[in-house]
Design a protein around this motif. Structure first.
Motif, mmCIF file in Angstrom:
data_model
loop_
_atom_site.group_PDB
_atom_site.id
_atom_site.type_symbol
_atom_site.label_atom_id
_atom_site.label_comp_id
_atom_site.label_asym_id
_atom_site.label_seq_id
_atom_site.Cartn_x
_atom_site.Cartn_y
_atom_site.Cartn_z
ATOM 1 N N ASP A 1 0.851 -1.195 0.000
ATOM 2 C CA ASP A 1 0.000 0.000 0.000
ATOM 3 C C ASP A 1 0.886 1.243 0.000
ATOM 4 O OD1 ASP A 1 -1.711 2.103 0.466
ATOM 5 O OD2 ASP A 1 -2.844 1.103 2.043
ATOM 6 N N PRO A 2 0.890 2.043 -1.064
ATOM 7 C CA PRO A 2 1.760 3.229 -1.141
ATOM 8 C C PRO A 2 1.581 4.185 0.032
ATOM 9 C CG PRO A 2 0.834 2.750 -3.285
ATOM 10 C CD PRO A 2 0.156 1.837 -2.311
ATOM 11 N N LEU A 3 0.339 4.340 0.520
ATOM 12 C CA LEU A 3 0.090 5.253 1.637
ATOM 13 C C LEU A 3 0.804 4.768 2.897
ATOM 14 C CD1 LEU A 3 -1.252 7.577 3.096
ATOM 15 C CD2 LEU A 3 -3.347 6.211 3.267
ATOM 16 N N LYS A 4 0.698 3.479 3.195
ATOM 17 C CA LYS A 4 1.361 2.926 4.373
ATOM 18 C C LYS A 4 2.890 2.973 4.219
ATOM 19 C CE LYS A 4 -2.447 -0.193 5.584
ATOM 20 N NZ LYS A 4 -2.877 -1.611 5.699
ATOM 21 N N ILE A 5 3.352 2.811 2.997
ATOM 22 C CA ILE A 5 4.801 2.826 2.752
ATOM 23 C C ILE A 5 5.377 4.219 2.965
ATOM 24 C CG2 ILE A 5 6.537 2.649 0.913
ATOM 25 C CD1 ILE A 5 4.956 0.185 -0.070
ATOM 26 N N THR A 6 4.671 5.263 2.507
ATOM 27 C CA THR A 6 5.194 6.622 2.709
ATOM 28 C C THR A 6 5.199 6.999 4.191
ATOM 29 O OG1 THR A 6 2.976 7.506 2.240
ATOM 30 C CG2 THR A 6 4.569 7.477 0.415
ATOM 31 N N ALA B 1 8.642 7.721 6.595
ATOM 32 C CA ALA B 1 8.865 8.856 7.501
ATOM 33 C C ALA B 1 9.233 8.377 8.899
ATOM 34 C CB ALA B 1 7.613 9.731 7.559
ATOM 35 N N ILE B 2 8.505 7.408 9.411
ATOM 36 C CA ILE B 2 8.769 6.889 10.764
ATOM 37 C C ILE B 2 10.148 6.245 10.835
ATOM 38 C CG2 ILE B 2 8.032 5.189 12.474
ATOM 39 C CD1 ILE B 2 5.136 5.696 11.424
ATOM 40 N N LEU B 3 10.470 5.437 9.828
ATOM 41 C CA LEU B 3 11.773 4.761 9.811
ATOM 42 C C LEU B 3 12.914 5.773 9.768
ATOM 43 C CD1 LEU B 3 13.500 2.210 9.576
ATOM 44 C CD2 LEU B 3 13.219 2.357 7.084
ATOM 45 N N ALA B 4 12.821 6.759 8.880
ATOM 46 C CA ALA B 4 13.890 7.753 8.751
ATOM 47 C C ALA B 4 14.084 8.530 10.053
ATOM 48 C CB ALA B 4 13.580 8.711 7.599
ATOM 49 N N MET B 5 12.984 8.857 10.720
ATOM 50 C CA MET B 5 13.080 9.582 11.995
ATOM 51 C C MET B 5 13.782 8.731 13.058
ATOM 52 S SD MET B 5 9.355 11.425 12.304
ATOM 53 C CE MET B 5 8.679 12.398 10.963
ATOM 54 N N ILE C 1 7.926 18.690 17.747
ATOM 55 C CA ILE C 1 6.748 17.811 17.656
ATOM 56 C C ILE C 1 5.827 18.274 16.521
ATOM 57 C CG2 ILE C 1 4.647 17.079 18.858
ATOM 58 C CD1 ILE C 1 6.318 17.259 21.481
ATOM 59 N N GLY C 2 5.640 19.586 16.428
ATOM 60 C CA GLY C 2 4.843 20.137 15.327
ATOM 61 C C GLY C 2 5.442 19.816 13.981
ATOM 62 N N GLY C 3 6.783 19.890 13.896
ATOM 63 C CA GLY C 3 7.473 19.551 12.653
ATOM 64 C C GLY C 3 7.291 18.088 12.287
ATOM 65 N N ILE C 4 7.357 17.210 13.285
ATOM 66 C CA ILE C 4 7.164 15.772 13.053
ATOM 67 C C ILE C 4 5.750 15.499 12.526
ATOM 68 C CG2 ILE C 4 6.930 13.547 14.228
ATOM 69 C CD1 ILE C 4 9.265 14.453 16.054
ATOM 70 N N LEU C 5 4.759 16.138 13.134
ATOM 71 C CA LEU C 5 3.367 15.949 12.686
ATOM 72 C C LEU C 5 3.175 16.459 11.256
ATOM 73 C CD1 LEU C 5 1.436 16.942 15.951
ATOM 74 C CD2 LEU C 5 1.813 14.637 15.025
ATOM 75 N N TRP C 6 3.822 17.566 10.940
ATOM 76 C CA TRP C 6 3.740 18.116 9.580
ATOM 77 C C TRP C 6 4.352 17.137 8.570
ATOM 78 C CZ3 TRP C 6 1.736 21.293 6.159
ATOM 79 C CH2 TRP C 6 2.447 21.623 5.002
ATOM 80 N N VAL C 7 5.506 16.569 8.916
ATOM 81 C CA VAL C 7 6.163 15.609 8.026
ATOM 82 C C VAL C 7 5.274 14.384 7.805
ATOM 83 C CG1 VAL C 7 8.131 14.044 7.787
ATOM 84 C CG2 VAL C 7 8.496 16.383 8.594
ATOM 85 N N LEU C 8 4.643 13.912 8.868
ATOM 86 C CA LEU C 8 3.734 12.769 8.742
ATOM 87 C C LEU C 8 2.536 13.122 7.853
ATOM 88 C CD1 LEU C 8 3.758 11.384 12.405
ATOM 89 C CD2 LEU C 8 4.842 10.354 10.380
ATOM 90 N N PHE D 1 1.558 11.366 4.394
ATOM 91 C CA PHE D 1 0.194 10.884 4.179
ATOM 92 C C PHE D 1 -0.370 11.438 2.861
ATOM 93 C CE2 PHE D 1 -4.377 11.693 4.484
ATOM 94 C CZ PHE D 1 -4.868 10.431 4.797
ATOM 95 N N TRP D 2 -0.171 12.714 2.637
ATOM 96 C CA TRP D 2 -0.702 13.372 1.435
ATOM 97 C C TRP D 2 -0.099 12.784 0.161
ATOM 98 C CZ3 TRP D 2 -4.521 16.631 0.160
ATOM 99 C CH2 TRP D 2 -4.446 17.301 -1.064
ATOM 100 N N LEU D 3 1.233 12.636 0.153
ATOM 101 C CA LEU D 3 1.905 12.095 -1.025
ATOM 102 C C LEU D 3 1.552 10.619 -1.224
ATOM 103 C CD1 LEU D 3 5.440 13.732 -0.593
ATOM 104 C CD2 LEU D 3 3.629 14.409 -2.182
#
Length: 431
Positions: A94-99, A103-107, A183-190, A194-196
């Motif tokens: 699933d592309p959505l779950k992968i993106t 993000a989570i893995l890179a963080m 924390i705000g930056g992390i939520l924005w990245v997520l 999600f959007w992409l």
């Protein structure tokens, strides 16, 4: 006279490193020494300034050495392998779950603060998956860049180490107040992930995926893994980060002890210990030696009073009624300036002047440091052509730097704007 010498020191320093006529290391040492001699200071005075500057940065240098060693060791042991496997298994094509997983893995991987290592681990692990699913090439480096950028605010990253050095403070005073921004930056990245991912899911649908992460490891990587010690390493890392946030002991002391315990338990043989240290010695040395050279630079500029003189010159130019906007202005411009200034040029050439100017205006000077790290070579470094790790990112992703910058810039700049706004609202920087 001192003001002119100070600005000339910074201009020559910036000119030499931006034109690559002299390395950053040598520029940090030789340029201030030369202008101190021109200013009439003797060899003994300059020597005392050099030692004074090195003493100031010693705790930061030690922190950087042992923090990078510790997290590099955790990567070697395979601490993050279960996360990678879980993300792949949960995604199920699933592309959505992968993106989101990207993000989570890179963080998580970027807890070591080393951009090159993070890019090599995450891109190498995930690029084949993106390729098999037919996802757009630019999405992977974009999400990894955004994730790494916001996590580069960890106290042991090279960028924050420079800021700690220049601000002459500790992580508790520089980092803790901007944790809400982070924390705000992390939520924005997520959200961006999600959007992409949602757009890619709509374009591709959910595809069957067959991929084994363990089989993709090299023989050396497999040999260094310690799966039986996973829970020990996880608990040790959690305790270490918790102790760091709570300031239970000086950060450098925490990482010295943490590294010693980790390498002893995971690699009890002295031969294995030497091998692990040697594997990361080049990265550790190349980063930490810059910190001590920066101590020479800041020690001389401070000892000769050039910094004070330059700040007074700036104070006479900037209208007092606009001075209060200085920290916010630094925050907003910090990310785009990553494309123009190297971290050394910005933190050792520009920030000391702004810091002292802020003091003269009655602004808490540490706000300048907080504002700077919200973007300058944090969210900005994975797009900057001035950092070698950026080329590792685009090279492994098989994309062009210009295309990566064009695709990712608006998202990265958005991260910095959001973090700056939160910092203003929470009082971490004033306006």
């Amino acid at each position: 006279m001192l003001s002119i010498l100070g600005f000339l020191t910074i201009c020559v320093f910036l000119g030499l490193i931006l034109t690559r006529r002299l390395s950053v290391l040598l520029s940090l040492i030789l340029v201030p020494v030369l202008f101190a001699l021109i200013g009439g200071f003797g060899a003994k005075e300059i020597g005392e300034m050099v030692l004074g500057g090195i003493k100031q940065v010693a705790p930061t240098g030690i922190l950087l050495i042992f923090a990078v060693l510790y997290f590099s060791l955790m990567i070697d042991t395979g601490l993050f392998d279960p996360v990678i496997r879980s993300i792949i298994n949960l995604a199920k094509g699933d592309p959505l779950k992968i993106t989101l997983g990207t993000a989570i893995l890179a963080m998580l991987v970027h807890l070591d603060g080393d951009g090159t290592a993070t890019f090599m681990i995450t891109i190498t692990a995930l690029f084949p998956i993106y390729k098999k699913l037919g996802m757009k090439k630019l999405i992977l480096p974009c999400i990894v860049a955004l994730s790494v950028g916001v996590m580069h605010l960890v106290p042991w990253s090279g960028t924050v180490a420079r800021a700690l050095n220049v601000m002459k403070t500790d992580p508790a005073h520089l980092i803790i107040p901007i944790l809400p921004s982070m924390i705000g930056g992390i939520l924005w990245v997520l959200f961006v992930a999600f959007w992409l991912g949602k757009k890619e899911r709509k374009r591709l649908g959910v595809v069957h995926l067959d991929y084994d992460h363990h089989q993709e490891l090299s023989e050396e990587q497999k040999e260094s893994r310690r799966p039986s010690l996973f829970w020990f390493n996880a608990v040790l890392t959690i305790i270490l980060i918790g102790a760091l946030i709570l300031s239970l002991a000086p950060p450098s002391a925490l990482f010295i002890i943490g590294f010693a315990v980790a390498i002893l338990i995971n690699y009890p043989s002295q031969a294995e210990q030497r091998k692990r240290i040697q594997a990361h010695a080049a990265n550790v040395f190349s980063v930490s030696i810059i910190v001590f050279a920066a101590g020479v630079f800041s020690g001389i500029l401070t000892g000769t009073k050039m910094i004070d003189a330059m700040a007074l010159s700036m104070v006479s130019i900037i209208p007092k009624e606009h001075a209060g906007y200085l920290p916010a202005l630094v925050g907003v411009t910090s990310m785009p300036l990553s494309l123009v200034f190297t971290p050394d040029a910005y933190y050792f050439g520009v920030i000391p002047v702004l810091k002292t100017a802020a003091t003269h205006y009655g602004i808490n000077s540490i706000e300048i440091g907080r504002a700077a790290i919200l973007g300058q070579m944090t969210t900005g470094f994975p797009l900057s052509p001035l950092t070698a790790s950026t080329f590792v990112l685009v090279g492994l992703s098989e994309v062009e730097l210009a295309d990566h910058q064009k695709f990712t810039f608006k998202w990265a700049f958005g991260t910095t704007l959001i973090m700056t706004l939160i910092a203003i609202l929470t009082g971490a920087i004033s306006i």
